[in-house]
Scaffold this motif. Structure first.
Motif, short mmCIF file in Angstrom:
data_model
loop_
_atom_site.label_atom_id
_atom_site.label_comp_id
_atom_site.label_asym_id
_atom_site.label_seq_id
_atom_site.Cartn_x
_atom_site.Cartn_y
_atom_site.Cartn_z
N GLY A 42 37.28 19.55 36.45
CA GLY A 42 36.42 18.48 36.76
C GLY A 42 36.32 18.76 38.49
N ASP A 43 37.42 19.44 39.18
CA ASP A 43 37.31 19.77 40.25
C ASP A 43 37.21 20.94 40.89
OD1 ASP A 43 38.25 17.17 41.27
OD2 ASP A 43 40.25 17.30 40.39
N THR A 44 36.74 21.98 39.96
CA THR A 44 36.61 23.36 40.13
C THR A 44 35.20 23.78 40.18
OG1 THR A 44 38.72 23.87 39.26
CG2 THR A 44 37.18 25.68 39.36
N ILE A 45 34.85 24.61 41.36
CA ILE A 45 33.78 25.19 41.38
C ILE A 45 33.74 27.00 41.31
CG2 ILE A 45 31.42 25.54 42.58
CD1 ILE A 45 33.38 22.61 43.56
N GLU A 61 32.96 26.02 32.20
CA GLU A 61 32.46 24.50 31.94
C GLU A 61 32.42 23.85 33.12
OE1 GLU A 61 30.35 24.55 29.25
OE2 GLU A 61 31.26 22.25 28.92
N CYS A 62 33.06 24.44 34.07
CA CYS A 62 33.14 23.92 35.48
C CYS A 62 31.75 23.95 36.37
CB CYS A 62 34.34 24.27 36.39
SG CYS A 62 34.38 26.01 36.66
N ASP A 63 31.64 23.09 37.27
CA ASP A 63 30.50 23.82 38.04
C ASP A 63 30.40 25.12 38.57
OD1 ASP A 63 29.09 21.29 37.76
OD2 ASP A 63 29.78 20.55 40.05
N LEU A 83 33.54 21.28 50.59
CA LEU A 83 34.34 20.42 49.70
C LEU A 83 35.80 20.76 49.68
CD1 LEU A 83 31.82 20.71 46.74
CD2 LEU A 83 32.20 18.53 48.28
N LYS A 86 38.29 20.67 46.91
CA LYS A 86 38.12 21.06 45.32
C LYS A 86 38.73 22.52 45.10
CE LYS A 86 35.50 17.45 44.43
NZ LYS A 86 35.85 16.71 43.50
N ALA B 196 24.15 18.92 42.68
CA ALA B 196 25.03 19.86 43.49
C ALA B 196 26.26 19.96 42.76
CB ALA B 196 25.42 18.98 44.66
N THR B 197 26.64 21.38 43.13
CA THR B 197 28.13 21.76 42.55
C THR B 197 29.27 21.17 43.14
OG1 THR B 197 28.22 23.74 43.67
CG2 THR B 197 27.04 23.89 41.41
N SER B 198 29.60 19.84 42.90
CA SER B 198 30.47 19.33 43.78
C SER B 198 31.81 18.85 42.65
CB SER B 198 29.99 18.05 44.48
OG SER B 198 29.49 17.33 43.29
N GLY B 199 31.82 19.56 41.76
CA GLY B 199 32.92 19.30 40.57
C GLY B 199 32.26 18.19 39.74
N THR B 200 32.47 18.43 38.31
CA THR B 200 31.73 17.63 37.41
C THR B 200 32.86 16.36 37.33
OG1 THR B 200 33.55 18.27 35.49
CG2 THR B 200 31.28 19.55 35.96
N GLY B 201 34.07 16.23 37.99
CA GLY B 201 34.97 15.13 37.67
C GLY B 201 34.93 14.82 36.31
N MET B 202 34.87 15.76 35.41
CA MET B 202 34.83 15.52 33.90
C MET B 202 33.93 14.54 33.30
SD MET B 202 36.90 17.98 33.22
CE MET B 202 37.32 18.14 31.59
N ARG B 204 30.20 14.45 33.90
CA ARG B 204 28.82 14.82 33.62
C ARG B 204 28.89 16.27 33.18
NH1 ARG B 204 28.41 18.48 37.60
NH2 ARG B 204 28.81 17.98 39.88
N LYS B 206 27.90 20.14 33.45
CA LYS B 206 28.14 21.31 34.61
C LYS B 206 26.81 21.42 35.25
CE LYS B 206 27.98 25.75 32.58
NZ LYS B 206 28.66 27.10 31.97
N ASN B 207 26.92 21.59 36.69
CA ASN B 207 25.80 21.98 37.43
C ASN B 207 25.79 23.48 37.73
OD1 ASN B 207 24.42 19.51 37.55
ND2 ASN B 207 25.57 18.94 39.38
#
Lengths: 250, 355, 176
Positions: A42-45, A61-63, A83, A86, B196-202, B204, B206-207
């Protein structure tokens, strides 16, 4: 029934487009397992390159952001500066990282930018059909070095890990491969360490994975690994090239 | 609202960006806009922002892509040769719908050209520059105060329509000092950056920030969707100034620095008895076609005189706007030469005949 | 009323700052002003100049082609801009550094040995302010109080000694 083997959560539930026997799938999985184990999805791009792994944004599955050819380190820098808390990684091949993106690669490392690069070195341009890469070995036949790479006219292969290790910015650089189970385990440990050091704010980390291209090398997967061991590893020796934590741990 | 301060264009622009909430700047030195970088280098560390001098313009614009994609207000600044280097990144940014602000303090070209003021990047800015079906919104201030006001607008337009916005000045605007007042800005009405790709935070799905679409039909759909946003921009964001255009025999068309010189020439021509008006495009894209309708509303027996610091790159748009209904002429200097009011007046006299 | 002044000399003489003082004074009086410097390699030890417009009307072109006043602090600048001054305009010459006479007879010429005066006063770097004092006096662009107010706002309060020297220099020119 008990499930004993499953897809990592950070790896998307889609089919890879990679050729049969291509190590990209193994390395993707290792990256996803590391993301899972560190609990950072959840914190990875991630930043995908241009090359065979251009669709990497579909597989994690990450951004994700898709960069222009060679520019992934610059894109990752922009994301990380926006960020800083992240985790940011790039996934790049040899043409992307060591030819068109050389400047970006050298400078992301020189700045000690707190991001992680997974570098796949298979000595060839795969996506475009097997042309000479910056890491193609002397004498190696490709579509654009049909008589074998002649260093006199076509230059010499670049040892990226060794080159970047001369800089002060990188925290950790290791070259691994994924031809055997023990080596896959070592590769995963290296990837995990690279991400962990980033999370600790240590600076730039890079894991170079010496890889193969059965399709464009014109070999079976097993033959490819054999060829890699006999030809690539002597030129690209495995090992740790930089580790600023080595002293601390010793 | 604050007091007026005397500021150099490049520095006022940088300050305006900071006040608009920009905390990330990626640049590379080039004359005549380096003061933007220098100002950011001084200010950003003190307000928790990022100033990064990249290894190249190419890298700087890709850092902008990354940061903009991550959802922050971000800017880069350069001058003509550097803007050419950024074109690849600009195309990707447009293709991935990433908002950002790109400043071009134009100098003479082509090639290394010179460092004196020019407007010879009009084609590059308004007709593409990079590859693909896209537009930049191009804002062309003519004073330092307007540069400040448009900088704030540029960020808002970018965020509202998810597109890159260019502020196009020239060496003269970048270097000159004028009094400016910084107004309070409010971006609270703008939409959240859910993409925005700011992290899904689990929390939502993924962007993905991306401009690659292998399926032709998928790419076409996206281009069509973007075109709808461009249509909205054309409807909502056209800016221009039109003075005395209905009754004029000669309508000057000029933007930026050149418009100020044209206004001096216009005043002198009026003293001599010529009926002169001026259209000053503030948005170069979208081009202010409606200003020309206004000018042609009473009669079409008039001449539109485009005045530029280029070989006439805006003339094509003037002709499109006039669409054969009236005469179109051009006067320009190039290579970094700034036209004088006298030269423009001479052209007005040539068109208008002896008085 | 519109004052269009060109300041010109060598880089390092404080030419751009001279223009800034005048523009700043105009701004404080609520007038429209612009300050346009030359820039680029020519600034590196070469000639420097700036165009300063002070007007009660909006400033149209910031580029001055026909100055109402010219301040020159070296010979090449006099050569370059002398002919451009409008008839009836004013030319201010630092006679310490420019030996030749102005060739125009349709303008008012003021010669002032600003550089020598500054040396004598022990404020060698402020010849520019001496000549600005003279400019303001002869053009009536501002009152003394307005000029003093501008320099007081422009020089940081932390540099009281520098402010004092600047005022001294302006005053010397104003009263010359």
């Amino acid at each position: 029934m008990e499930k004993v083997f499953k897809k990592p959560h950070a790896l998307s539930d889609v089919s890879f487009h990679y050729c049969p026997g291509c190590p990209h799938g193994i390395v993707h999985r290792l990256v996803a397992e590391v993301i899972d184990e560190l609990g950072i999805e959840g914190d990875t791009i991630g930043v995908a390159p241009v090359g065979c792994s251009v669709f990497a944004y579909n597989y994690f599955e990450c951004d994700m952001q898709e960069a222009a050819h060679g520019r992934a380190p610059a894109v990752a820098t922009g994301i990380k500066r926006a960020l800083p808390d992240k985790v940011v990684f790039t996934y790049q091949g040899d043409g992307d990282l060591a030819a068109i993106g050389t400047a970006e690669t050298v400078h992301v490392a020189a700045r000690g930018e707190n991001v992680t690069t997974i570098f796949i070195n298979n000595a060839i341009y795969g996506m475009t059909g097997g042309q000479m890469a910056p890491t193609t070995l002397a004498g190696q036949v490709t579509q654009t070095s049909p008589y074998g790479r002649d260093p006199k006219t076509q230059g010499n292969p670049i040892r990226v890990s060794e080159m970047l290790a001369t800089l002060d910015g990188p925290a950790y650089i290791e070259r691994v491969t994924v031809d055997t189970v023990p080596n896959i385990k070592k590769a995963k440990a290296a990837i995990k360490k690279a991400f962990r050091l980033q999370m600790e704010g240590k600076g730039f980390t890079l894991v170079e994975v010496v890889s193969t291209c059965p399709t464009n090398w014109g070999m079976s997967p097993q033959e490819s690994f054999k060829w890699m061991r006999e030809n690539m590893l002597p030129h690209y020796p495995l090992g740790v090239y930089k580790d600023i934590t080595a002293k601390e741990e010793a | 609202m604050g007091d007026k301060v005397l500021m150099k264009g490049n520095e006022a622009l940088a300050e305006a960006a900071i006040r608009a909430g920009c905390r990330h700047f990626f640049g590379y030195p080039i004359t005549p806009q380096t003061e933007v970088s220098a100002y950011m280098a001084k200010k950003m560390p003190k307000i928790g922002g990022t100033f990064l001098q990249a290894e190249s313009e190419v890298s700087a614009i890709n850092m902008v892509y990354g940061a903009g994609g991550a959802g922050v207000r971000v800017m880069t600044s350069s001058s003509s040769p550097g803007i050419s280097l950024k074109q690849e990144g600009i195309s990707y940014i447009a293709g991935a719908d990433v908002p950002c602000v790109i400043v071009n303090i134009v100098r003479g070209g082509p090639g290394l050209g010179g460092i004196q003021p020019a407007q010879s990047d009009y084609f590059q800015a308004t007709k593409g520059g990079g590859h693909g079906d896209y537009h930049l919104v191009v804002l062309a201030p003519s004073s330092i105060q307007e540069m400040v006001d448009l900088t704030s607008d540029a960020f808002d337009i970018g965020d509202k329509y998810r597109c890159p916005v260019m502020i196009m000045g020239d060496g003269m605007l970048g270097q000159m000092m004028e009094p400016v007042e910084f107004k309070d800005t409010d971006a609270s009405s703008l939409p959240e950056k859910e993409w925005a790709t700011s992290g899904t935070g689990m929390k939502r799905k993924k962007n993905v920030i991306n401009s690659l679409f292998i399926e032709a039909s998928e790419l076409e759909d996206l281009v069509l969707e973007r075109q709808k946003r461009y249509d909205e921009i054309c409807k909502n964001e056209v800016r221009y100034e039109a003075v005395d255009v209905e009754d004029a025999d000669i309508v000057l068309v000029a933007y930026g620095t050149t418009s100020r010189i044209a206004k001096t020439a216009m005043a002198k021509a009026k003293e001599k008895g010529y009926k002169v008006g001026i259209i000053r495009p503030i948005t170069l894209w979208p081009f202010p076609f409606e200003a020309f309708e206004k000018a042609l509303s009473k009669n079409t027996d008039k001449t539109f005189l485009a005045v530029e610091m280029s070989m006439g790159q805006m003339v094509e748009d003037v002709r499109l706007a006039v669409n054969g209904r009236a005469n179109v002429e051009f006067f320009g200097r190039t290579g970094g030469i700034v036209p004088t009011p006298k030269e423009i007046l001479a052209k007005i006299e040539e068109i208008g005949g002896a008085k | 009323m519109t004052y269009e002044t060109i300041f010109a000399g060598f880089g390092g003489q404080g030419i751009l700052f001279s223009g800034k003082v005048v523009a700043y004074a105009g701004m404080l009086e609520g007038l429209n002003v612009s300050h346009l410097p030359s820039y680029g390699p020519e600034m590196r030890g070469g000639t420097a100049n700036c165009s300063v417009i002070v007007s009660d009307e909006p400033v149209a072109s910031p580029l001055i082609t026909e100055p109402t006043a010219l301040v020159v602090m070296n010979g090449p600048s006099l050569d370059k801009f002398e002919k451009a001054v409008v008839p009836g305009g004013k030319i201010f010459i630092d006679s310490t550094l420019i030996s030749r006479k102005c060739e125009r007879d349709d303008v008012d010429v003021y010669t002032i040995p600003a550089t020598q005066m500054a040396l004598d006063m022990g404020i060698a770097k402020l010849a520019n302010m001496i000549i600005v004092g003279k400019l303001i006096k002869e053009t009536n662009m501002f009152t003394w109080e307005q000029l003093e107010g501008a320099i007081t706002k422009l020089v940081p309060a932390s540099k009281a000694a520098m402010l004092e020297s600047n005022i001294k220099a302006l005053r010397a020119g104003y009263e010359y």
